[in-house]
Design a protein around this motif. Structure first.
Motif, mmCIF file in Angstrom:
data_model
loop_
_atom_site.group_PDB
_atom_site.id
_atom_site.type_symbol
_atom_site.label_atom_id
_atom_site.label_comp_id
_atom_site.label_asym_id
_atom_site.label_seq_id
_atom_site.Cartn_x
_atom_site.Cartn_y
_atom_site.Cartn_z
ATOM 1 N N LEU A 245 100.717 48.980 21.547
ATOM 2 C CA LEU A 245 99.428 50.693 21.969
ATOM 3 C C LEU A 245 98.910 50.356 23.274
ATOM 4 C CD1 LEU A 245 98.545 52.044 17.885
ATOM 5 C CD2 LEU A 245 100.634 52.834 19.633
ATOM 6 N N LEU A 246 98.553 51.007 23.812
ATOM 7 C CA LEU A 246 97.376 51.093 25.092
ATOM 8 C C LEU A 246 96.023 51.425 24.365
ATOM 9 C CD1 LEU A 246 98.990 53.046 27.601
ATOM 10 C CD2 LEU A 246 99.001 51.191 27.598
ATOM 11 N N PRO A 247 94.904 50.173 24.398
ATOM 12 C CA PRO A 247 94.009 50.573 23.567
ATOM 13 C C PRO A 247 92.912 51.128 23.927
ATOM 14 C CG PRO A 247 93.972 48.150 25.034
ATOM 15 C CD PRO A 247 94.651 49.040 25.130
ATOM 16 N N TRP A 248 93.306 51.646 25.091
ATOM 17 C CA TRP A 248 92.226 53.041 25.199
ATOM 18 C C TRP A 248 92.697 54.233 25.236
ATOM 19 C CZ3 TRP A 248 94.352 49.662 28.786
ATOM 20 C CH2 TRP A 248 95.896 50.598 29.731
ATOM 21 N N LEU A 249 93.705 54.570 24.469
ATOM 22 C CA LEU A 249 94.341 55.699 24.454
ATOM 23 C C LEU A 249 94.161 55.833 22.520
ATOM 24 C CD1 LEU A 249 97.078 56.404 26.731
ATOM 25 C CD2 LEU A 249 94.983 56.986 26.953
ATOM 26 N N THR A 250 94.453 57.005 22.508
ATOM 27 C CA THR A 250 94.091 57.524 20.165
ATOM 28 C C THR A 250 95.568 57.254 20.216
ATOM 29 O OG1 THR A 250 94.169 59.320 20.914
ATOM 30 C CG2 THR A 250 91.722 59.057 21.010
ATOM 31 N N ALA A 251 95.791 57.855 19.147
ATOM 32 C CA ALA A 251 96.715 57.757 18.370
ATOM 33 C C ALA A 251 97.451 58.511 19.158
ATOM 34 C CB ALA A 251 97.258 57.220 16.651
ATOM 35 N N GLY B 40 106.804 42.136 10.363
ATOM 36 C CA GLY B 40 106.564 40.720 10.417
ATOM 37 C C GLY B 40 105.175 39.776 10.160
ATOM 38 N N ALA B 41 104.195 40.588 11.206
ATOM 39 C CA ALA B 41 102.374 40.508 11.131
ATOM 40 C C ALA B 41 101.730 41.040 10.387
ATOM 41 C CB ALA B 41 102.041 40.753 12.203
ATOM 42 N N LEU B 42 102.096 41.606 9.293
ATOM 43 C CA LEU B 42 101.761 42.289 8.478
ATOM 44 C C LEU B 42 101.175 41.932 7.144
ATOM 45 C CD1 LEU B 42 102.982 45.984 8.741
ATOM 46 C CD2 LEU B 42 100.745 44.998 9.579
ATOM 47 N N ASP B 43 100.577 41.643 6.373
ATOM 48 C CA ASP B 43 100.215 41.520 5.115
ATOM 49 C C ASP B 43 101.222 42.097 3.912
ATOM 50 O OD1 ASP B 43 99.025 43.757 2.969
ATOM 51 O OD2 ASP B 43 98.226 43.795 4.846
ATOM 52 N N ALA B 44 101.149 41.922 2.509
ATOM 53 C CA ALA B 44 102.793 42.147 1.854
ATOM 54 C C ALA B 44 102.666 43.345 1.132
ATOM 55 C CB ALA B 44 102.446 41.022 0.462
ATOM 56 N N LEU B 45 101.301 43.640 0.735
ATOM 57 C CA LEU B 45 101.531 45.190 0.491
ATOM 58 C C LEU B 45 101.443 45.919 1.405
ATOM 59 C CD1 LEU B 45 100.863 47.329 -1.717
ATOM 60 C CD2 LEU B 45 98.514 46.918 -1.463
ATOM 61 N N THR B 46 101.105 45.832 2.764
ATOM 62 C CA THR B 46 101.535 46.794 3.918
ATOM 63 C C THR B 46 102.746 47.598 4.486
ATOM 64 O OG1 THR B 46 99.176 47.345 5.134
ATOM 65 C CG2 THR B 46 100.684 47.714 6.366
ATOM 66 N N ARG B 47 102.825 45.742 4.411
ATOM 67 C CA ARG B 47 104.900 45.750 4.579
ATOM 68 C C ARG B 47 105.565 46.330 4.101
ATOM 69 N NH1 ARG B 47 106.754 40.520 7.011
ATOM 70 N NH2 ARG B 47 109.514 40.491 7.271
ATOM 71 N N ALA B 48 105.570 46.612 2.351
ATOM 72 C CA ALA B 48 106.537 47.301 1.638
ATOM 73 C C ALA B 48 106.059 48.550 1.849
ATOM 74 C CB ALA B 48 105.529 47.348 0.823
ATOM 75 N N HIS B 49 104.660 49.407 2.001
ATOM 76 C CA HIS B 49 104.594 50.678 2.138
ATOM 77 C C HIS B 49 105.870 51.048 3.881
ATOM 78 C CE1 HIS B 49 101.495 51.668 -1.498
ATOM 79 N NE2 HIS B 49 100.678 50.157 -0.502
ATOM 80 N N LEU B 50 105.044 50.209 4.909
ATOM 81 C CA LEU B 50 106.053 51.321 5.545
ATOM 82 C C LEU B 50 107.491 50.385 5.378
ATOM 83 C CD1 LEU B 50 103.754 49.229 8.617
ATOM 84 C CD2 LEU B 50 104.098 51.526 8.458
ATOM 85 N N SER C 94 93.805 49.929 11.413
ATOM 86 C CA SER C 94 93.951 48.567 10.725
ATOM 87 C C SER C 94 95.430 48.587 11.357
ATOM 88 C CB SER C 94 94.248 48.661 9.222
ATOM 89 O OG SER C 94 95.610 49.449 8.661
ATOM 90 N N GLY C 95 95.892 46.859 11.356
ATOM 91 C CA GLY C 95 97.579 46.869 12.067
ATOM 92 C C GLY C 95 98.685 47.935 11.060
ATOM 93 N N GLY C 96 98.394 47.976 10.024
ATOM 94 C CA GLY C 96 99.803 48.621 9.660
ATOM 95 C C GLY C 96 99.447 50.034 9.896
ATOM 96 N N MET C 97 98.635 50.784 10.395
ATOM 97 C CA MET C 97 98.343 52.006 11.131
ATOM 98 C C MET C 97 98.763 52.103 12.387
ATOM 99 S SD MET C 97 94.648 53.080 9.295
ATOM 100 C CE MET C 97 94.894 54.646 9.853
ATOM 101 N N LYS C 98 98.650 50.645 13.159
ATOM 102 C CA LYS C 98 98.754 50.872 14.758
ATOM 103 C C LYS C 98 100.788 50.594 14.313
ATOM 104 C CE LYS C 98 95.050 47.899 15.936
ATOM 105 N NZ LYS C 98 94.494 47.069 14.860
ATOM 106 N N GLN C 99 101.502 49.584 13.077
ATOM 107 C CA GLN C 99 102.360 50.078 13.339
ATOM 108 C C GLN C 99 103.474 51.042 13.149
ATOM 109 O OE1 GLN C 99 103.628 47.891 15.276
ATOM 110 N NE2 GLN C 99 105.156 46.759 14.136
ATOM 111 N N ARG C 100 102.681 51.894 12.153
ATOM 112 C CA ARG C 100 102.576 52.985 12.154
ATOM 113 C C ARG C 100 102.710 54.087 13.842
ATOM 114 N NH1 ARG C 100 102.935 54.902 6.491
ATOM 115 N NH2 ARG C 100 102.396 53.045 5.127
ATOM 116 N N VAL C 101 101.851 53.913 13.973
ATOM 117 C CA VAL C 101 102.281 54.906 15.332
ATOM 118 C C VAL C 101 103.148 54.603 16.172
ATOM 119 C CG1 VAL C 101 100.331 55.097 17.545
ATOM 120 C CG2 VAL C 101 99.357 54.894 14.967
ATOM 121 N N GLY C 102 102.926 53.322 16.346
ATOM 122 C CA GLY C 102 104.207 52.478 17.077
ATOM 123 C C GLY C 102 105.916 52.796 16.885
ATOM 124 N N ILE C 103 105.764 52.958 15.039
ATOM 125 C CA ILE C 103 107.001 54.037 15.033
ATOM 126 C C ILE C 103 106.869 55.290 15.254
ATOM 127 C CG2 ILE C 103 108.288 54.393 12.422
ATOM 128 C CD1 ILE C 103 107.180 52.165 11.478
#
Length: 259
Positions: free
Chosen positions: A84-90, A163-173, A136-145
């Motif tokens: 994601l571009l860091p200076w832009l919102t989701a 791959g870079a997410l914790d087990a619980l976040t991974r399961a939710h995604l 969070s990292g999981g939320m960033k991946q949600r935005v990417g999806i």
């Protein structure tokens, strides 16, 4: 989508290095296919050829009757790192993709509704005005999806998206992805190292041999009914049999090939 006789050589000081050799795959519309194999087996190279980022030395990829020769919005990529571009919102990150694909095809109001709709799909509408460093990292991946889905691609290409997410976040995604794919019936090609993830999500698992000159070793049909529940699957004999088949390929057959 047809991946036909795809091979690729990379130049080295000692001459061409054949990374992939004669990859053949026919992927049906709406199918979820996972590529799995040891590091260096060329999984990402296959994905990059399908994405149009690499050109095959031999063979090619046909999508909807046309050869893939360059990147295009009908093939959206979700990387392991959110990109994601860091200076832009989701919202603004998704809007970039939407404007690129739908400029002149949708009104501003329609684009706004479409962006919000795709953020709702991944349960990120509550944080659409936050920048990447505020989530969070999981939320960033949600935005990417969401950004990938908003392009209305024919094929979603996912390179170890969790791959870079914790087990619980991974399961939710994973659960979110299963819901989205059930509703949209889009074609997904995903790279993973996670055997359980591959069995849970896929219609077929493509197991690749070790490189150099990596190719398709075996293709496993995952004939488990949908929707799939991870807790139920844990005690399912067929699920555990399929899981065992993938592990046997990775850790027995490939080890024999190395010796």
């Amino acid at each position: 989508m047809l991946i036909s006789h795809v091979s690729i050589d990379f130049p080295t000081p000692k001459g061409p290095f054949r990374a992939l050799d004669k990859i053949d795959l026919n992927i049906q519309r709406g199918e979820f296919v996972s590529l799995i194999g040891h590091s260096g087996c060329g999984k990402s190279t296959v994905l990059n050829i399908v994405a149009g980022l690499y050109r095959a030395t031999e063979g090619g990829v046909i999508l909807d009757g046309r050869e893939v020769t360059e990147p295009g919005p009908e093939r959206a990529v979700v990387f392991q790192n959110h990109s994601l571009l860091p200076w832009l919102t989701a919202y603004e990150n998704v809007a970039l993709a939407v404007k690129q694909v739908f400029k002149g095809k949708k009104s501003k109001a329609e684009m706004r509704e479409w962006i919000e709709h795709n953020l709702r799909l991944v349960h990120m509408d509550h944080a659409m005005h936050k920048r990447p460093d505020e989530i969070s990292g999981g939320m960033k991946q949600r935005v990417g999806i969401a950004r990938a889905l908003a392009m209305e691609p024919t094929v979603m290409l996912m390179d170890e998206p969790f791959g870079a997410l914790d087990a619980l976040t991974r399961a939710h995604l994973q659960d979110s992805l299963m819901e989205i794919q059930r509703d949209l019936k889009n074609t997904v090609i995903m790279i993973t190292h996670d055997v359980d993830e591959a069995v849970l999500l896929s219609d077929r698992i493509v197991m690749m041999t070790n490189g150099p000159a990596a190719t398709v070793g075996e293709v496993l049909d995952i004939d488990l009914p949908r929707p799939r529940d991870r807790l139920t699957m844990a005690d399912d004999a067929q699920y555990n049999h399929l899981r065992h088949e993938v592990l046997k390929f990775l850790y027995e057959k490939q080890r024999k090939d190395e010796t």
